[in-house]
Motif scaffolding. Structure first.
Motif, PDB file in Angstrom:
ATOM      1  N   THR A  17       0.825  -1.204   0.000  1.00 15.03           N
ATOM      2  CA  THR A  17       0.000   0.000   0.000  1.00 15.03           C
ATOM      3  C   THR A  17       0.858   1.252   0.000  1.00 15.03           C
ATOM      4  O   THR A  17       0.882   1.994  -0.949  1.00 15.03           O
ATOM      5  CB  THR A  17      -0.943   0.005   1.197  1.00 15.03           C
ATOM      6  OG1 THR A  17      -0.181  -0.100   2.398  1.00 15.03           O
ATOM      7  CG2 THR A  17      -1.923  -1.144   1.118  1.00 15.03           C
ATOM      8  N   ALA A  27     -11.417   1.245   2.120  1.00 19.25           N
ATOM      9  CA  ALA A  27     -11.572   2.134   0.963  1.00 19.25           C
ATOM     10  C   ALA A  27     -10.451   1.919  -0.051  1.00 19.25           C
ATOM     11  O   ALA A  27     -10.692   1.863  -1.258  1.00 19.25           O
ATOM     12  CB  ALA A  27     -11.595   3.591   1.423  1.00 19.25           C
ATOM     13  N   TYR A  28      -9.224   1.764   0.438  1.00 21.07           N
ATOM     14  CA  TYR A  28      -8.089   1.538  -0.465  1.00 21.07           C
ATOM     15  C   TYR A  28      -8.241   0.215  -1.210  1.00 21.07           C
ATOM     16  O   TYR A  28      -8.080   0.145  -2.427  1.00 21.07           O
ATOM     17  CB  TYR A  28      -6.771   1.561   0.317  1.00 21.07           C
ATOM     18  CG  TYR A  28      -5.577   1.281  -0.561  1.00 21.07           C
ATOM     19  CD1 TYR A  28      -4.994   2.293  -1.302  1.00 21.07           C
ATOM     20  CD2 TYR A  28      -5.046  -0.005  -0.661  1.00 21.07           C
ATOM     21  CE1 TYR A  28      -3.905   2.044  -2.122  1.00 21.07           C
ATOM     22  CE2 TYR A  28      -3.968  -0.264  -1.481  1.00 21.07           C
ATOM     23  CZ  TYR A  28      -3.397   0.766  -2.207  1.00 21.07           C
ATOM     24  OH  TYR A  28      -2.334   0.502  -3.020  1.00 21.07           O
ATOM     25  N   SER A  30     -10.962  -1.466  -1.757  1.00 19.97           N
ATOM     26  CA  SER A  30     -12.095  -1.344  -2.694  1.00 19.97           C
ATOM     27  C   SER A  30     -11.659  -0.652  -3.977  1.00 19.97           C
ATOM     28  O   SER A  30     -12.012  -1.081  -5.078  1.00 19.97           O
ATOM     29  CB  SER A  30     -13.238  -0.548  -2.063  1.00 19.97           C
ATOM     30  OG  SER A  30     -13.785  -1.255  -0.992  1.00 19.97           O
ATOM     31  N   HIS A  31     -10.885   0.420  -3.824  1.00 17.92           N
ATOM     32  CA  HIS A  31     -10.411   1.166  -4.999  1.00 17.92           C
ATOM     33  C   HIS A  31      -9.495   0.297  -5.871  1.00 17.92           C
ATOM     34  O   HIS A  31      -9.610   0.303  -7.090  1.00 17.92           O
ATOM     35  CB  HIS A  31      -9.680   2.427  -4.544  1.00 17.92           C
ATOM     36  CG  HIS A  31      -9.129   3.239  -5.663  1.00 17.92           C
ATOM     37  ND1 HIS A  31      -9.934   3.916  -6.556  1.00 17.92           N
ATOM     38  CD2 HIS A  31      -7.853   3.466  -6.053  1.00 17.92           C
ATOM     39  CE1 HIS A  31      -9.171   4.525  -7.439  1.00 17.92           C
ATOM     40  NE2 HIS A  31      -7.901   4.272  -7.156  1.00 17.92           N
ATOM     41  N   ASP A  34     -11.649  -2.229  -7.782  1.00 15.24           N
ATOM     42  CA  ASP A  34     -12.680  -1.709  -8.688  1.00 15.24           C
ATOM     43  C   ASP A  34     -12.588  -2.266 -10.108  1.00 15.24           C
ATOM     44  O   ASP A  34     -13.604  -2.701 -10.656  1.00 15.24           O
ATOM     45  CB  ASP A  34     -12.660  -0.173  -8.730  1.00 15.24           C
ATOM     46  CG  ASP A  34     -13.380   0.444  -7.549  1.00 15.24           C
ATOM     47  OD1 ASP A  34     -14.132  -0.289  -6.862  1.00 15.24           O
ATOM     48  OD2 ASP A  34     -13.179   1.652  -7.307  1.00 15.24           O
ATOM     49  N   SER A  39     -15.729  -7.174  -4.745  1.00 13.44           N
ATOM     50  CA  SER A  39     -15.691  -6.377  -3.513  1.00 13.44           C
ATOM     51  C   SER A  39     -14.766  -7.043  -2.493  1.00 13.44           C
ATOM     52  O   SER A  39     -14.533  -8.259  -2.552  1.00 13.44           O
ATOM     53  CB  SER A  39     -17.100  -6.258  -2.927  1.00 13.44           C
ATOM     54  OG  SER A  39     -17.506  -7.506  -2.394  1.00 13.44           O
TER      55      SER A  39
END
Length: 71
Positions: A17, A27-28, A30-31, A34, A39
């Motif tokens: 990361t 959130a990271y 998920s992004h 995408d 999910s």
């Protein structure tokens, strides 16, 4: 990678990361996921199924606090 080697885990997955040792935020992740359309929840569920699948269902139920006599 050196830090990971010291964790003594059989999990072959690694997500880089940023600098630091904090877990990746939802959130990271998920992004990052995408483009795949998957999910984080689905990914975790699939991983859990892979971990539990070779184990006896009664042992998994007991470890999860489930009672086999409850319908």
């Amino acid at each position: 990678m050196a830090h990971r080697e010291n964790q003594r885990t059989g999990n072959p997955h690694l997500m880089v990361t940023k600098a630091g040792w904090n877990p990746a935020s939802v959130a990271y992740v998920s992004h990052v996921l995408d483009p795949s359309g998957i999910s984080p929840r689905t990914l975790r569920s699939t991983r859990l199924i892979d971990l539990v699948n070779p184990i006896d269902a009664e042992l998994v139920a007991a470890a999860s606090g489930m009672n086999p006599e409850v319908s």
